[in-house]
Design a protein around this motif. Sequence first.
Motif: not given
Length: 424
Positions: A375-379, A120-129, A381-390, A398-399
């Motif tokens: 806030r959710a969309y920002g997270l 049940t700890l999987i809920k700590w990973i945010p949905g936008p990530v 976007a941060v995850t998507a850009v991070g995955c695409g670049v790094f 990062v997300g």
Amino acid sequence: MIPLLNQFHSYQIKDVKRDLFAAIMVASLLVPQSMAYALLAGLPPVYGFYSAIIPLIVYGVFGPSRQLSVGPVAVLSIMTFTTVSTLAPIGSPLYLQLVIMTTLLTGLLQLGLSICRAGTLIKWIPGPVISGFTLVLALTIILNQLQHITNVSFNKELPFFFAVKDFIQSIQMVDWATLMFSSFLFIIYFITKHTASKLPAVLWLLGAGIIATYVMKFDRKGLHVVGEVPSAMPSFIQPSLLIDYLPAILPLAVMIALIGYMESIAMVNQLNEKRKEQLKPNQELFTLGLSNTIGSFFCCFPVAGAFSRSAVNADSGAKSGLASIFCAVFLLIILSLFTGLFAYLPMAALAIIIIVAAVRLVDVNMMLGREINRRAYGLFAVTAVGCGVFGLMEGFVVGVVVGVVGRVVGRVVGRVVSKDRFNK
């Protein structure tokens, strides 16, 4: 108690027919998908059969869900490829050893997490990530398959944005004959997908590709085909634990363990809601880990519950884990007797199957910012850009870090504000 035996308490003779029918329908999808996802993972198609047969048997016996279909999935295949391909040449014995090692570590991690009751700890990973990671993952899958659609070679091991740049720079090398034939196969797939055909569209796609290639001898004119698929049965091996590669493989195994579990539990949740059955997250996690651990001793790459095949299994009326076991038996028969049919199967046909599966992974509402806060969309976007670049793993980390820190800080600030208001 073994879940399969528990399912027999209300089992009837007529349910055998339903399980057999469901097994046939799932097998019709799993045969092309298993080969496609093996190629996506950088392995020969026969390993797709292995990775389908063994987990189906293990989950069929020990899995709590009657209808979840466990086996190769596009998400885990591309995750395996993007990391292992940077450590060893594709097709080398070392590459296969590292893939099997990844499967073993994934299974052991999932078993360990289930014993710690961490399902049940999987809920700590945010949905936008998850959505941001999945978007770039899907785009990476599609990009990698363009090599088989256009016959253009490029550096697929690079992070997504840089791989796109390399593909664009090589686009002048496109093989127009391969592109036209791929377009023909796309048309066949979509026509049969949207007509009242009793056979799955993927079977029409495979049939059209094999017949056209055999009759027109396209394989002699430069079209890449699957070629001979060995009829060898899954054999027992002892996975190698290569300590020198552990720092690179362990983070991959952690991510696959989490992503594979999330994909599986999401599907089980949908199935259980329809059947009004109780969700057992830790047992699902344990059985998934058992499937991967045992699978690593039979040359399997990492597996999870598949959305499309589980839906077909449920819609076809599967009543117990026997449906999965029957499906494994059908695959063994096909692997023993009918692999010669795949010699003329175009790689472009398998690429189309993979692309279609990848498109379903994209969360359009999240991508366009619909019905979510800034806030959710920002997270996302941060995850998507991070995955695409790094890279996929780096961007996911990062997300998760940004999301978890943001959640903790938000709760702390909220408590402080509430306390100040109360004092006033």
